[in-house]
Design an enzyme around this catalytic site. Sequence first.
Site, short mmCIF file in Angstrom:
data_model
loop_
_atom_site.label_atom_id
_atom_site.label_comp_id
_atom_site.label_asym_id
_atom_site.label_seq_id
_atom_site.Cartn_x
_atom_site.Cartn_y
_atom_site.Cartn_z
CB SER A 1 0.58 -5.08 7.84
OG SER A 1 -0.13 -4.75 6.68
CG HIS B 1 6.65 -6.62 4.43
ND1 HIS B 1 5.40 -6.07 4.56
CD2 HIS B 1 7.38 -5.73 3.72
CE1 HIS B 1 5.38 -4.90 3.94
NE2 HIS B 1 6.57 -4.67 3.43
CD GLU C 1 1.58 -10.93 4.27
OE1 GLU C 1 2.79 -11.18 4.12
OE2 GLU C 1 1.15 -9.78 4.46
CG HIS D 1 -1.00 0.34 -0.05
ND1 HIS D 1 -1.27 1.33 0.86
CD2 HIS D 1 -0.74 -0.77 0.68
CE1 HIS D 1 -1.17 0.85 2.10
NE2 HIS D 1 -0.86 -0.43 2.00
CG HIS E 1 -5.30 -3.86 6.91
ND1 HIS E 1 -5.16 -3.49 5.58
CD2 HIS E 1 -4.09 -4.30 7.30
CE1 HIS E 1 -3.91 -3.68 5.21
NE2 HIS E 1 -3.23 -4.19 6.23
ZN LIG Z 1 -1.75 -5.49 6.06
#
Ligand SMILES: [Zn+2]
Length: 505
Positions: A98, A149, A276, A285, A325
Amino acid sequence: MTNAFLRRTAVTLAALLALTLALCSGAFAGTTLYSGKEKPKYVFLFIGDGLGLPQLSAAQFLFAASQGKMGEDKLLMSTFPVQGITTTYSAETAITDSAAAGTAIASGVKTYNAGIGVDANKKPYRNFASMAKDKGMKVGIVSSVSLDHATPAAFYAVSESRNAYHEISHQIATSGFDYFAGGGLIDPDGKKSKAPKGNAFEAIKGAGYSVVSGRAELQKLTPKSGKVMAMNDRLPDGNALPYAIDYTPNDISLAEFTAKGIELLDNPKGFFMMVEGGKIDWACHANDAMAAIGDLVAFNEAVAEAVKFMKKHPKETLIVVTGDHETGGLTVGFAGTKYDNFFTVLQGQKVSFQHFTDVVLKDYRAKCGGNFNFEDMKPIITANFGLKFEGDAAADRTVLKDFEIAMLKEAFNRSMGGETEKSKDEMTYRLYGGYDPLAVSLTQILNQKAGLGWTTYSHTGVPVATAAVGLAAETFGGYYDNTDLFKKFCSVLGIATEPVTLAAN
Ligand SMILES: [Zn+2]
């Protein structure tokens, strides 16, 4: 195959490749930039972290299936008139993280995985949010994960490593941006820093920000409140908002933070806001489709706030939605279900893998006092995931087959044995990815029964969809690289479209 055959094939392939390259390199070279006189005054960029076409497609199939329909029931981004395809590779790998993806979008340069606002040689670059600020626009950064982040950081910070959370969080204070909202900070006191700079919240307050937490304080803010950093009260994992599937009425949604941002940032000189949806990625994940879809719905509701605003300012607003992504190597289709899907099986899931791990299993462990028994777990599994241990598996897709029950029992034993560390051997890693063995096995089996497959616990290298609507939206059509998003935004904002280095410090 003989060596001669291989040599011949290689020569033919090489010739074909050379011809193809010659044909493609000249055709339609260069990315579309905006050259219109009227520039959008209100610019939104929504980034679904880990949002690739499979995530979008799986969610849209589920929405249709839940109403008894075949086909895809579209999320807002799929209804936008302009659709693009964006490549996401980093400077060094086909599979980006990211940080490199955020840097490509925000600063227009390819970098190594973990680089924030620096190129592959660690040379620092400006992000276009700060350039929009210089133009007099207000700037807002919203995320469902912590504000230090990688993705949010790429829009206000420069750091050789995304893991330098403390140093990154101090750059909120110096950004001069107007609105930071969503999650909290991972290392405000610099416990993991070699050179702590003091408490980051204090530094942010010292720079003139009102730092608030919870809905009541958020609602009190007005455009006269000045610079703001706003967080949810409850930040259960990684200082992020809870998964949308686990929201309680007190939790502030991504859409609420977006709506408040619009209210606070609206001014005659316009604004840029990056929002985001960070936990789509985290759920993927962990191979948890329902948690990902829940966060995708929450993300879609945030996009809806921008669409609502655009209806009031139709000639001055641009909305772009993209992913940084794909995560998880999700696909619609699984070996065990061949050409069939049973999407509505997913609806039996009531909590995220995270809530199941941190709350449900923790409670069970405390209650059983070491005398764990898989029989006790069966009703808990049925209640939380809709998977049944009795019945006809051929007639009812929610009934577990014997081999699936055996997999769950093995995972349960490992889970109760405390095996949640990043698995040391490859075989165990492939099974559980370092997550709680029972939680990850449950979502994998549930997803497989729905006809969804996962291939990795990391990201993948496939391109993502980018969608746009509003003034200058046509700039975002085509097949282009994530660094081109930077150029496109700069052209839309009326600033130079080449990446800008910062003076070395
Ligand atoms: Zn990402």
